[in-house]
Write an enzyme that holds these catalytic residues in place. Structure first.
Site, PDB file in Angstrom:
ATOM      1  N   LYS B 107       0.876  -1.162   0.000  1.00  9.27           N
ATOM      2  CA  LYS B 107       0.000   0.000   0.000  1.00  9.27           C
ATOM      3  C   LYS B 107       0.920   1.220   0.000  1.00  9.27           C
ATOM      4  CE  LYS B 107      -3.420   2.632   2.384  1.00  9.27           C
ATOM      5  NZ  LYS B 107      -3.689   3.159   3.730  1.00  9.27           N
ATOM      6  N   GLY B 168      -7.797   9.650   9.116  1.00 15.94           N
ATOM      7  CA  GLY B 168      -8.149   9.794  10.532  1.00 15.94           C
ATOM      8  C   GLY B 168      -9.115  10.919  10.841  1.00 15.94           C
ATOM      9  N   ALA B 194      -9.389   6.095   3.739  1.00 14.70           N
ATOM     10  CA  ALA B 194      -9.268   7.326   4.522  1.00 14.70           C
ATOM     11  C   ALA B 194     -10.540   8.166   4.524  1.00 14.70           C
ATOM     12  CB  ALA B 194      -8.108   8.197   4.033  1.00 14.70           C
ATOM     13  N   GLY B 195     -10.875   8.641   5.704  1.00 19.55           N
ATOM     14  CA  GLY B 195     -12.005   9.537   5.869  1.00 19.55           C
ATOM     15  C   GLY B 195     -13.245   8.879   6.456  1.00 19.55           C
ATOM     16  N   ALA B 216      -9.657   2.147   9.169  1.00 20.19           N
ATOM     17  CA  ALA B 216      -8.634   1.964  10.209  1.00 20.19           C
ATOM     18  C   ALA B 216      -9.131   2.633  11.490  1.00 20.19           C
ATOM     19  CB  ALA B 216      -7.294   2.527   9.755  1.00 20.19           C
ATOM     20  N   SER B 217      -8.847   3.939  11.612  1.00 24.72           N
ATOM     21  CA  SER B 217      -9.234   4.664  12.836  1.00 24.72           C
ATOM     22  C   SER B 217     -10.726   4.531  13.147  1.00 24.72           C
ATOM     23  CB  SER B 217      -8.915   6.157  12.691  1.00 24.72           C
ATOM     24  OG  SER B 217      -7.632   6.352  12.184  1.00 24.72           O
TER      25      SER B 217
END
Lengths: 67, 267
Positions: B107, B168, B194-195, B216-217
């Protein structure tokens, strides 16, 4: 002076990569570990033969949570 | 726009990147979990088969092995180049990741700005080209620019991973129209990266035509990561089903769903 993961170390010039790994408590069969010396990858197969020069910068990396 | 509709069930609707087929369309980031145990539980709840890991200096004091936990979870590793700001550093990190994890999947992240962590487009493209030449399966983290996505595809990337909002930030998909355009601009898989803040963001990404979503987050930093992992799993499935079910058009005025015919007359 050989820099091991950014820290000055007592690893002597002429030591192998495998020897330097030993200082971090890592065996040559450690899983998920990679080594770069002076910005170049040192493949696992060369860890026991690659000799470190006097001012080598050694990076020993492994998996961390991320991304 | 009419999309071809194939009969499908959520559990048989697999997707493929570079010849590797996965049943789950949810990719999981391992960053931010308070413990390895909770991470393992969340991976299980998410159903994800592909999880990211970063490469950092060995910490002799570290407790527990991330690699062992991920191996026990039976997931495929997707190493990232997080923290790299130049093509040179990203390429070296990818090569080290290949050494460490015995995978040529990467990635690719090349960051151009500290505050937003937005990708540096020229460095990203340069690194992607070099890594493809070196035989890597490259999944670049990119902006939602359809033209850049096409350029990344053209240099041989196996998929593209556009952002919905900064890493994040939990802001969701700020420009759904761009994402829809990007989806139509490339033929390689599109993985929204992301986001994502919550389940509805993941569902929207899939409804816009993304092939998969990476979270992720949104999971690891939720109050209850395992519960959120379960939510994301279902949201991705629901969004995928909806995107292939052929939604009704948006209209300004009502269209009665109950027929007028046979309506009683009372006076």
């Amino acid at each position: 002076m050989i820099l091991l993961n950014g820290q000055s170390s007592d690893v002597p010039a002429g030591e192998t990569v495998a020897g330097a790994l030993g200082r971090l408590g890592l065996a040559v069969d450690a899983r998920g570990v990679a080594v770069a010396v002076d910005g170049e990858v040192v493949p696992r197969a060369a860890w026991e033969s690659f000799l470190l020069s006097a001012n080598a910068r050694v990076e020993v990396l492994t998996a961390m949570q991320g991304g | 726009m009419a999309l071809p509709i194939a009969p499908m069930r959520a559990d048989s609707d697999s997707f493929t990147i570079a010849g590797t087929t996965m049943r789950s369309r949810l990719l999981l980031g391992t960053g931010g979990f308070p413990s390895l145990g909770l991470m393992a539980e969340a991976i299980r709840a998410s159903g994800s088969e592909l999880v990211t890991v970063a490469l950092r200096r060995v910490d002799p004091q570290a407790r527990g092995s991330l690699i062992d936990v991920l191996a026990a979870a039976g997931v495929r590793l997707l190493p990232n180049t997080a923290g790299c700001h130049t093509a040179r550093d990203a390429v070296l990190t990818a090569k080290l990741a290949r050494e460490a994890f015995a995978t040529d999947w990467i990635k690719l992240e090349v960051i151009g700005d500290e505050d937003t962590l937005l990708p540096d487009a020229p460095e990203l493209l340069r690194a992607a080209e070099e890594l493809v030449d070196e035989g890597f399966t490259v999944l670049p983290y990119t902006t939602d620019d359809p033209v850049l996505a096409r350029r990344l595809q053209d240099v041989g990337c196996a998929a593209v991973m556009p952002l919905g909002a900064p890493i994040g930030s939990g802001m969701g998909i700020r420009n759904p129209y761009n994402l829809a355009l990007l989806r139509r601009a490339v033929h390689v898989p599109v993985v929204l990266d992301a986001g994502i803040g919550t389940a509805s963001d993941a569902a929207l990404a899939m409804e816009l035509g993304c092939d998969a979503v990476m979270a992720a987050s949104a999971i690891s930093r939720a109050e209850d990561p395992v519960r959120m992992a379960r939510a994301m799993c279902r949201a991705v499935e629901a969004g995928r089903l909806a995107s292939t079910a052929g939604r009704i058009p948006r209209r300004l005025y009502a269209t009665a769903s109950t027929p007028e015919e046979g309506l009683a007359e009372f006076r």
